[in-house]
Design a protein around this motif. Structure first.
Motif, mmCIF file in Angstrom:
data_model
loop_
_atom_site.group_PDB
_atom_site.id
_atom_site.type_symbol
_atom_site.label_atom_id
_atom_site.label_comp_id
_atom_site.label_asym_id
_atom_site.label_seq_id
_atom_site.Cartn_x
_atom_site.Cartn_y
_atom_site.Cartn_z
ATOM 1 N N ASP A 146 5.585 18.266 -32.975
ATOM 2 C CA ASP A 146 5.122 17.142 -33.780
ATOM 3 C C ASP A 146 3.721 17.423 -34.320
ATOM 4 O O ASP A 146 2.764 17.490 -33.539
ATOM 5 N N PRO A 147 3.564 17.587 -35.619
ATOM 6 C CA PRO A 147 2.223 17.855 -36.157
ATOM 7 C C PRO A 147 1.265 16.690 -35.952
ATOM 8 O O PRO A 147 0.039 16.869 -35.970
ATOM 9 N N HIS A 182 19.706 10.288 -25.155
ATOM 10 C CA HIS A 182 18.881 9.593 -26.159
ATOM 11 C C HIS A 182 17.437 9.459 -25.683
ATOM 12 O O HIS A 182 16.682 8.647 -26.221
ATOM 13 N N GLN A 183 17.061 10.276 -24.678
ATOM 14 C CA GLN A 183 15.700 10.255 -24.149
ATOM 15 C C GLN A 183 15.052 11.625 -24.357
ATOM 16 O O GLN A 183 15.675 12.558 -24.871
ATOM 17 N N PHE A 184 13.783 11.750 -23.892
ATOM 18 C CA PHE A 184 13.020 12.928 -24.279
ATOM 19 C C PHE A 184 12.095 13.397 -23.171
ATOM 20 O O PHE A 184 11.473 12.603 -22.467
ATOM 21 N N LEU A 185 11.996 14.711 -23.050
ATOM 22 C CA LEU A 185 11.001 15.384 -22.216
ATOM 23 C C LEU A 185 10.012 16.051 -23.154
ATOM 24 O O LEU A 185 10.419 16.763 -24.081
ATOM 25 N N GLU A 186 8.731 15.861 -22.891
ATOM 26 C CA GLU A 186 7.701 16.440 -23.751
ATOM 27 C C GLU A 186 6.702 17.222 -22.916
ATOM 28 O O GLU A 186 6.365 16.832 -21.792
ATOM 29 N N GLY A 218 16.662 4.840 -32.815
ATOM 30 C CA GLY A 218 15.824 5.821 -33.495
ATOM 31 C C GLY A 218 14.646 6.228 -32.627
ATOM 32 O O GLY A 218 14.303 5.558 -31.658
ATOM 33 N N TRP A 219 14.005 7.358 -32.992
ATOM 34 C CA TRP A 219 12.841 7.815 -32.215
ATOM 35 C C TRP A 219 12.079 8.862 -33.011
ATOM 36 O O TRP A 219 12.367 10.055 -32.959
ATOM 37 N N ARG A 220 11.106 8.401 -33.787
ATOM 38 C CA ARG A 220 10.308 9.281 -34.633
ATOM 39 C C ARG A 220 9.709 10.430 -33.837
ATOM 40 O O ARG A 220 9.624 11.567 -34.334
ATOM 41 N N TRP A 221 9.263 10.150 -32.604
ATOM 42 C CA TRP A 221 8.550 11.166 -31.821
ATOM 43 C C TRP A 221 9.448 12.345 -31.439
ATOM 44 O O TRP A 221 8.946 13.393 -31.045
ATOM 45 N N GLY A 222 10.765 12.192 -31.556
ATOM 46 C CA GLY A 222 11.670 13.286 -31.233
ATOM 47 C C GLY A 222 11.957 14.217 -32.392
ATOM 48 O O GLY A 222 12.625 15.239 -32.219
ATOM 49 N N GLY A 223 11.452 13.874 -33.587
ATOM 50 C CA GLY A 223 11.697 14.716 -34.757
ATOM 51 C C GLY A 223 12.921 14.264 -35.525
ATOM 52 O O GLY A 223 13.737 13.466 -35.046
ATOM 53 N N PRO A 224 13.110 14.787 -36.730
ATOM 54 C CA PRO A 224 14.184 14.312 -37.602
ATOM 55 C C PRO A 224 15.588 14.747 -37.196
ATOM 56 O O PRO A 224 16.565 14.164 -37.664
ATOM 57 N N HIS A 225 15.701 15.761 -36.343
ATOM 58 C CA HIS A 225 17.025 16.305 -36.023
ATOM 59 C C HIS A 225 17.326 16.256 -34.524
ATOM 60 O O HIS A 225 18.135 17.033 -34.021
#
Length: 245
Positions: free
Chosen positions: A34-35, A51-55, A135-142
């Motif tokens: 994420d820029p 539908h969740q995320f690890l960062e 939706g989740w912008r922080w995960g990127g478009p794809h």
């Protein structure tokens, strides 16, 4: 009653090699860089799981808050991001409780507030509202095409006074804590649980992750000579407790 679920967990690391380790052990898809996190003096890698995320976040400036966290604590759990369907009400409740908001953003597809870690304890808490709900912008478009089957079923927090820490998180999230014989818990939507237990330090100690064939992930961790114990492996200072999806 507003909805609330755990959507993303974040590790602070010295380098993105931690992201490479996560990807290899958990057999994750390609991460999103994420820029926008350059605002915080960071670079990152975001992996979708269900539908969740690890960062993983890595400092790029000496004055970055993550740099200060790493200098104090070493690599470890840095942030937990929760999703609500009524951020306006959450902000009013947070402000009324005396918890400080340190960063806010309001975009067409997502809005968020980061809470002061000194007021909550153990990690930065962010409460976000996404449109649409999935939706989740922080995960990127794809992110949907890169996601693997699985879920983040919760997190483990430690403190010398776990009940007090749980009370602060309950106030931040607007969800009650319940006391059990050995732990205190906060239950969220989708059977997600935050567990607060005794520990020498106050920290976000573990991530609970359900994936397909957790045993194979643990075998990959063993081949990489990572520290593991039973159903868990430590990557980036965080204990990943793995269960089968």
């Amino acid at each position: 009653m507003s909805r609330l679920r755990l959507r993303q967990l974040v590790i602070a690391a010295e380098s993105l090699k931690v992201a490479d380790r996560l990807q290899e052990v958990l057999n994750l898809g390609e991460p999103f860089a994420d820029p926008g996190v350059a605002e915080f003096g960071l670079e990152n890698a975001v992996f979708p799981i269900g539908h969740q995320f690890l960062e993983v976040v890595v400092p790029t400036r000496d004055d970055a808050p993550v740099r200060r966290f790493l200098d104090r604590n070493g690599e470890g759990g840095y942030m937990a991001i929760f999703q609500t369907d009524d951020l306006k009400a959450a902000r009013q409740r947070i402000d009324g409780s005396g918890i400080r908001r340190v960063w806010n953003i309001d975009l067409d597809d997502i809005a968020a507030s980061h809470l002061h870690p000194a007021d909550v304890g153990a990690a930065i808490v962010s409460i976000d509202e996404a449109h649409p709900w999935d939706g989740w912008r922080w995960g990127g478009p794809h992110w949907e095409s890169n996601s693997i089957e699985g879920e983040l079923s919760g997190a483990i927090l430690e403190s010398p006074d776990p009940n007090a820490l749980a009370s602060r998180w309950a106030a931040a999230l607007g969800v009650p804590a319940s006391t059990h014989p050995d732990t205190t818990k906060i239950s969220l939507e989708e059977d997600q649980t935050l567990v607060f237990q005794q520990g020498a330090e106050t920290r976000l100690e573990g991530f609970c992750i359900s994936i397909n064939n957790a045993m194979k992930a643990l075998e990959r961790a063993d081949r990489l000579k990572l520290e593991s114990n039973g159903d868990s492996v430590i990557i980036g200072g965080v204990r990943l407790v793995l269960n089968n999806e």
